[in-house]
Design a protein around this motif. Sequence first.
Motif, PDB file in Angstrom:
ATOM      1  N   GLY A 268      -2.963   1.809   4.836  1.00  0.00           N
ATOM      2  CA  GLY A 268      -2.295   0.510   4.796  1.00  0.00           C
ATOM      3  C   GLY A 268      -2.756  -0.336   3.623  1.00  0.00           C
ATOM      4  O   GLY A 268      -1.943  -0.914   2.900  1.00  0.00           O
TER       5      GLY A 268
ATOM      6  N   ASN B 171      -1.663   1.584   0.236  1.00  0.00           N
ATOM      7  CA  ASN B 171      -0.245   1.873  -0.016  1.00  0.00           C
ATOM      8  C   ASN B 171       0.717   0.823   0.530  1.00  0.00           C
ATOM      9  O   ASN B 171       1.636   0.417  -0.175  1.00  0.00           O
ATOM     10  CB  ASN B 171       0.113   3.246   0.561  1.00  0.00           C
ATOM     11  CG  ASN B 171      -0.631   4.348  -0.149  1.00  0.00           C
ATOM     12  OD1 ASN B 171      -0.460   4.549  -1.329  1.00  0.00           O
ATOM     13  ND2 ASN B 171      -1.483   5.046   0.578  1.00  0.00           N
ATOM     14  N   LEU B 172       0.545   0.438   1.775  1.00  0.00           N
ATOM     15  CA  LEU B 172       1.501  -0.498   2.371  1.00  0.00           C
ATOM     16  C   LEU B 172       1.414  -1.901   1.776  1.00  0.00           C
ATOM     17  O   LEU B 172       2.438  -2.500   1.439  1.00  0.00           O
ATOM     18  CB  LEU B 172       1.331  -0.568   3.886  1.00  0.00           C
ATOM     19  CG  LEU B 172       1.795   0.643   4.676  1.00  0.00           C
ATOM     20  CD1 LEU B 172       1.502   0.471   6.150  1.00  0.00           C
ATOM     21  CD2 LEU B 172       3.269   0.909   4.451  1.00  0.00           C
TER      22      LEU B 172
ATOM     23  N   THR C  37       2.934  -2.212  -1.574  1.00  0.00           N
ATOM     24  CA  THR C  37       4.389  -2.101  -1.439  1.00  0.00           C
ATOM     25  C   THR C  37       4.965  -3.393  -0.876  1.00  0.00           C
ATOM     26  O   THR C  37       5.999  -3.874  -1.350  1.00  0.00           O
ATOM     27  CB  THR C  37       4.752  -0.898  -0.542  1.00  0.00           C
ATOM     28  OG1 THR C  37       4.184   0.284  -1.115  1.00  0.00           O
ATOM     29  CG2 THR C  37       6.259  -0.736  -0.424  1.00  0.00           C
TER      30      THR C  37
ATOM     31  N   HIS D  92       7.474  -5.471   7.837  1.00  0.00           N
ATOM     32  CA  HIS D  92       6.191  -5.809   8.445  1.00  0.00           C
ATOM     33  C   HIS D  92       6.350  -6.009   9.956  1.00  0.00           C
ATOM     34  O   HIS D  92       5.558  -5.468  10.739  1.00  0.00           O
ATOM     35  CB  HIS D  92       5.636  -7.083   7.789  1.00  0.00           C
ATOM     36  CG  HIS D  92       4.219  -7.379   8.119  1.00  0.00           C
ATOM     37  ND1 HIS D  92       3.235  -7.414   7.168  1.00  0.00           N
ATOM     38  CD2 HIS D  92       3.597  -7.659   9.288  1.00  0.00           C
ATOM     39  CE1 HIS D  92       2.083  -7.705   7.741  1.00  0.00           C
ATOM     40  NE2 HIS D  92       2.290  -7.859   9.024  1.00  0.00           N
TER      41      HIS D  92
ATOM     42  N   LEU E 187       7.000  -2.629  11.603  1.00  0.00           N
ATOM     43  CA  LEU E 187       5.791  -1.806  11.559  1.00  0.00           C
ATOM     44  C   LEU E 187       4.794  -2.240  12.625  1.00  0.00           C
ATOM     45  O   LEU E 187       4.162  -1.400  13.279  1.00  0.00           O
ATOM     46  CB  LEU E 187       5.158  -1.897  10.165  1.00  0.00           C
ATOM     47  CG  LEU E 187       3.912  -1.049   9.917  1.00  0.00           C
ATOM     48  CD1 LEU E 187       4.242   0.439  10.052  1.00  0.00           C
ATOM     49  CD2 LEU E 187       3.348  -1.353   8.536  1.00  0.00           C
TER      50      LEU E 187
END
Length: 167
Positions: free
Chosen positions: A24, A27-28, A31, A44, A47
């Motif tokens: 997270g 990468n997340l 992004t 978000h 997720l």
Amino acid sequence: MRIRLLRGLALLATGLLAGAFGYGAANLVPTFNAVPLGMRLSFHAELMKMNGITMQAAMAVSTLSSLTLAALTRGRARLIAGTAGLLTLASFLITRLGNVPINGRIKEWALTSAAPADHAEILRRWELFNNLRTLTALTAFALLIILALRQPTDHAAPENQPQTTPA
């Protein structure tokens, strides 16, 4: 045998927790910051629906297995396992008291398509909490790896002593 299984469970659960938080953070979050705000908020919020159960389960199993391991061991092993358990507990508390309330706000913003004027600061605070819980989980995992590497296996000969074969 019971200690080895418990050590394995603690390693597995804490590794999954650290891996999920690490993914997270690496990468997340970048992004999230690269896409338009509306897209970030929608993704978000979705997720977090999926993460709610899986991440809480990983935190619970990590904490309980590490603290149980601490209770069943002695000396330095107890200290290492106990510290790992407290660090995963810290990950849980940071999540529940820091990230989750902000997640609730993000969900509202996604539903209404209206983020407040100070949304950037709130999102930075969420990222700070995310980095803290990632650090605590990764440190707990590293401690459990150290613990596993320093413990001799049940069938191994003690270090610096030759193995003898039966005559």
